[in-house]
Write a protein that holds these residues in place. Sequence first.
Motif, PDB file in Angstrom:
ATOM      1  N   PRO B 188      28.247  41.962  50.972  1.00  0.00           N
ATOM      2  CA  PRO B 188      27.556  42.868  52.076  1.00  0.00           C
ATOM      3  C   PRO B 188      28.732  44.072  52.162  1.00  0.00           C
ATOM      4  O   PRO B 188      30.067  44.084  52.379  1.00  0.00           O
ATOM      5  CB  PRO B 188      27.485  42.227  53.264  1.00  0.00           C
ATOM      6  N   SER B 190      29.363  45.928  54.659  1.00  0.00           N
ATOM      7  CA  SER B 190      30.117  45.891  55.999  1.00  0.00           C
ATOM      8  C   SER B 190      31.345  44.929  56.014  1.00  0.00           C
ATOM      9  O   SER B 190      32.453  45.286  56.468  1.00  0.00           O
ATOM     10  CB  SER B 190      29.127  44.889  57.295  1.00  0.00           C
ATOM     11  N   MET B 191      31.545  44.101  54.916  1.00  0.00           N
ATOM     12  CA  MET B 191      32.789  43.306  54.548  1.00  0.00           C
ATOM     13  C   MET B 191      33.761  44.366  54.284  1.00  0.00           C
ATOM     14  O   MET B 191      34.987  44.404  54.584  1.00  0.00           O
ATOM     15  CB  MET B 191      32.544  42.612  53.310  1.00  0.00           C
ATOM     16  N   PRO B 212      38.022  36.950  45.967  1.00  0.00           N
ATOM     17  CA  PRO B 212      37.527  35.299  46.324  1.00  0.00           C
ATOM     18  C   PRO B 212      36.027  35.342  46.237  1.00  0.00           C
ATOM     19  O   PRO B 212      35.493  34.239  46.163  1.00  0.00           O
ATOM     20  CB  PRO B 212      38.208  35.548  47.720  1.00  0.00           C
ATOM     21  N   MET B 213      35.513  36.490  46.814  1.00  0.00           N
ATOM     22  CA  MET B 213      33.842  36.296  47.285  1.00  0.00           C
ATOM     23  C   MET B 213      32.958  36.165  45.785  1.00  0.00           C
ATOM     24  O   MET B 213      31.993  35.728  45.819  1.00  0.00           O
ATOM     25  CB  MET B 213      33.435  37.544  48.104  1.00  0.00           C
ATOM     26  N   ARG B 294      35.227  25.248  49.419  1.00  0.00           N
ATOM     27  CA  ARG B 294      34.778  24.639  50.839  1.00  0.00           C
ATOM     28  C   ARG B 294      33.980  25.634  51.692  1.00  0.00           C
ATOM     29  O   ARG B 294      33.624  25.341  52.464  1.00  0.00           O
ATOM     30  CB  ARG B 294      36.295  24.177  51.261  1.00  0.00           C
ATOM     31  N   TRP B 295      34.615  26.886  51.618  1.00  0.00           N
ATOM     32  CA  TRP B 295      33.954  28.073  52.428  1.00  0.00           C
ATOM     33  C   TRP B 295      32.624  28.034  52.281  1.00  0.00           C
ATOM     34  O   TRP B 295      31.994  28.777  53.280  1.00  0.00           O
ATOM     35  CB  TRP B 295      34.839  29.085  52.633  1.00  0.00           C
ATOM     36  N   GLN B 296      31.978  27.643  51.109  1.00  0.00           N
ATOM     37  CA  GLN B 296      30.597  27.829  50.952  1.00  0.00           C
ATOM     38  C   GLN B 296      29.787  26.691  51.532  1.00  0.00           C
ATOM     39  O   GLN B 296      28.593  26.740  51.565  1.00  0.00           O
ATOM     40  CB  GLN B 296      30.342  27.952  49.430  1.00  0.00           C
ATOM     41  N   GLN B 297      30.532  25.554  52.136  1.00  0.00           N
ATOM     42  CA  GLN B 297      29.971  24.348  52.196  1.00  0.00           C
ATOM     43  C   GLN B 297      29.744  24.274  53.912  1.00  0.00           C
ATOM     44  O   GLN B 297      30.517  25.172  54.539  1.00  0.00           O
ATOM     45  CB  GLN B 297      30.679  23.207  51.839  1.00  0.00           C
ATOM     46  N   GLY B 298      28.812  23.161  54.286  1.00  0.00           N
ATOM     47  CA  GLY B 298      28.738  22.848  55.535  1.00  0.00           C
ATOM     48  C   GLY B 298      28.248  24.093  56.373  1.00  0.00           C
ATOM     49  O   GLY B 298      28.171  25.296  56.258  1.00  0.00           O
ATOM     50  N   GLY B 299      27.516  23.624  57.490  1.00  0.00           N
ATOM     51  CA  GLY B 299      26.860  24.775  58.477  1.00  0.00           C
ATOM     52  C   GLY B 299      25.695  25.279  57.824  1.00  0.00           C
ATOM     53  O   GLY B 299      25.711  25.671  56.830  1.00  0.00           O
ATOM     54  N   SER B 300      24.732  25.338  58.675  1.00  0.00           N
ATOM     55  CA  SER B 300      23.515  26.068  58.286  1.00  0.00           C
ATOM     56  C   SER B 300      23.894  27.449  58.924  1.00  0.00           C
ATOM     57  O   SER B 300      24.717  27.733  59.421  1.00  0.00           O
ATOM     58  CB  SER B 300      22.141  25.240  58.596  1.00  0.00           C
ATOM     59  N   ASP B 301      22.865  28.403  58.530  1.00  0.00           N
ATOM     60  CA  ASP B 301      22.954  29.706  59.065  1.00  0.00           C
ATOM     61  C   ASP B 301      22.250  29.734  60.478  1.00  0.00           C
ATOM     62  O   ASP B 301      21.077  30.124  60.546  1.00  0.00           O
ATOM     63  CB  ASP B 301      22.159  30.888  58.141  1.00  0.00           C
ATOM     64  N   ARG B 302      23.099  29.309  61.546  1.00  0.00           N
ATOM     65  CA  ARG B 302      22.492  29.314  62.915  1.00  0.00           C
ATOM     66  C   ARG B 302      22.695  30.603  63.452  1.00  0.00           C
ATOM     67  O   ARG B 302      23.570  31.372  63.101  1.00  0.00           O
ATOM     68  CB  ARG B 302      23.232  28.476  63.332  1.00  0.00           C
TER      69      ARG B 302
END
Lengths: 354, 302
Positions: B188, B190-191, B212-213, B294-302
Motif C-alpha cells: 500500500p 501509505s506504507m 521485506p514486504m 512469522r509476520w504473515q501468520q496468525g491473527g485474522s483481519d479483525r
Amino acid sequence: MASVELRQVRKSFGSTPVVHGVDVSIADGEFVVLVGPSGCGKSTLLRMIAGLEEITSGEIRIGDRVVNDVAPKQRDIAMVFQNYALYPHMKVIDNMAFSMKLAGRSQEEIHARVDKAAKILGLTDYLDRYPRQLSGGQRQRVAMGRAIVRDPQVFLFDEPLSNLDAKLRVQMRTEIKELHQRLKTTSVYVTHDQIEAMTMADKIVVMNSGRVEQIGSPLDLYDQPANLFVAGFIGSPAMNFLPGKLVTKWGGRGVQIAPDCVLPAPANSESDGSDVVIGVRPEHFDIGASGVKAQVIVVEPTGADTQVYCRIAGHSVTAVSRERHTFRPGDTIDLNPAEGKSYLFNPASGARIA
Amino acid sequence: MSAASRFFDNRNVLGPLFMLPAAALLLFFLTYPLGLGVWLGFTDAKIGRVGEWIGIENYEFLVTDSVFRLSVFNTFLYTLVASVFKFVLGLWLALLLNKHIPFKSFVRAVVLLPFIVPTVLSAIAFWWIYDAQFSIVSWVLVKMGVMDHYINFLGEPNLARMSTIIANVWRGVPFVAICLLAGLQTIPPSMYEAASIDGATAFQQFRYITLPMLSPIIAVVMTFSVLFTFTDFQLIWVLTRGGPINATHLMATLSFQRAIPGGALGEGAAIATAMIPFLLAAILFSYFGLQRRRWQQGGSDR
C-alpha cells in the motif's frame, strides 16, 4: 509544540482545483478538527500539512517556519493514517522505534521512549507481537504510539477511527482526547463524522467542496451557524429546513410555509414577502403546545428521547422530545419552535439572516 | 431410497469417485514416466534392448566420469550466475515499471516479449547474434574500432558459458520482473508515506519496506526461476549442444545426449535422476527458509 498557519492554500490535481484558498490558523497546543463530507478536500489539506501532497499555491507555516518546500521528515510532524499503515513485517516495538532508529538514536533512548509511549497507551504486553496478531483497537493504539514516541511538533490524524466498530470508536475518541489533554501537542484531526468533531475539537473547521464554510468552537457552530451548509452539517439529527415567505404577524415576524401555516421567526430587517428558509433543530420543537399542525409518520423511541418524523404542509420534519409520547402514525400534533431557537437563511446564497 | 443411490450419496464414496479420473490421469502421465525414468537408471538398458537390473552401477560409474562431474559444475554455475542476474535485473526492471511512466501498459507488454517467444526461436536468434563470422555484436565492436577481430562467442569454454548465461538471463528476466511488479503493487502507498514521515530516505524505504514486504514473492519467484534454470535444455542444445569440449554441458543436455543420440538409456536416466535431489533441496530450502514468515501468520483481519 508549535502553531500551524495556513494562508490562501490552494491545491489542483492537473487542471481540477480541489482546495480553493484556505485560511486557517491553529494555535499552539490546540486540537483542531477538519470536518466535511467526503471529497471536500479535508484529507488533501491534511496531507499538504504533512508534506505528502505539494501545495499548488499559498503558504503553510509550522511554528515560524514556512514548510512549503520542506520534506515530510523535516517538518517534525507525526501522522496517524486511516488504515494505520503499520509495517506488517515489524513487531510493535520495531514499528514504534522505526523513526528513531532511522534518526540514529541510541538504544537506551529508543527503549526508554518506546516503553514510555507503550505505558501511556497500554501496549506494554503487546510489544513483541506483529500487527496481524492485534485487534483493530490495538493497531490503532500502535499507530498512535508510533506518533507519540517521536514527540513531534504536530500530530496529524487522517480519519483514524473510521475502521473501528461503533463502540470502540467512542472509546478511542475519549482516549485520543484524554491523550491530547495530557500531552498538549498541537493536533489536526480529519473526520467526516460531525459527532467526532463536536466531541473532540477545541476548534472545528467545516469544509465543503474545497472551501472553508466556518471556523469556530463546537458550540459556536451549533449555536451560530454561518450558513445553510454548516447548520445542516452540525447536529444530529440534522436541522429542519422549511422554505417560505416572510410575513408580519402577531406583532412579530413569521415565515409563511403554506397558505394556512405560519411559523414564528426571529427578529430581522428583511422586507415582508422575501423568500427565506427557516431552520429549526429537532430538539427545539415543542410538542403538544399550540403551534403548527403536523402529521405523525414514524415514531422512534430510543429510551432517552423520542424522535418523531412528521410532515408539515408537505415538508418532512423531525422533532426530538425528551418526554415519552404515545402518538401513533397518522395522528396530528402541534409543533412550535422554541423561542429564540430558530434561524433564517437566504435561500439563494445560503447565508444566515438571523 | 435404494441401496445404490444411498451408496452414491455417501461423501466417502462420492469424493474418491470424483477424484478417480484426475488421479488416474496423474498416475498414468506423471508417475509412470517418472517411475520408469528412475527404474531405467538402475538398468543397463540401451536403445533396442531391454535392460537388466544392475543396481547402482550407473551411479558408481558417473561419480568417476569427468564429463558428468563437469556437467554438474556447469549446471551449478549456470543456475547460480543466471539466477543472481535474473533477480537483480528483474527487481530493477520491476521497480522501474512500478513508476509512473508514459505508455505504461505498452512498455509492460513489451517487457514480457522474451518470455512469450518460443525458446527455440530466441535461441536461434542468439545463435545468430553469437555466430563466429556474422555476429552483429562483433561487427559493431569492430566498426567502432573497439576490437580488431571477431569474437568466437560459442567457440571458447568460458566465453561460451558467459554467452549461454546471457541468453538465459534475457529469457528469464521478464518472468521475474512481472511477478515482482505484481508484488510491488500489493504494497500500500501509505506504507511509503508513513516511512517518509518517519524519516526514511528512498534507499531506506527500499531496504526496510519494499524488500521485506516483497520477500515472500521473491522466494516463490526465485524458486521457480532456479528450477527452470537448473533443468534448462532447449537453449543449450540449440546454441552449443554442450560444447565446446563439454564446457556448457548441463545435466539435462548430457542426460539427453547419452540416452538418445548415444543410445545409453540407463546411463542417461541415471543422470536425469541425479538432478532430483538437487531440485528437491531447492524446493525445501525455499519452502522452509523463505516462503512464509512469522509476520504473515496468525491473527485474522479483525
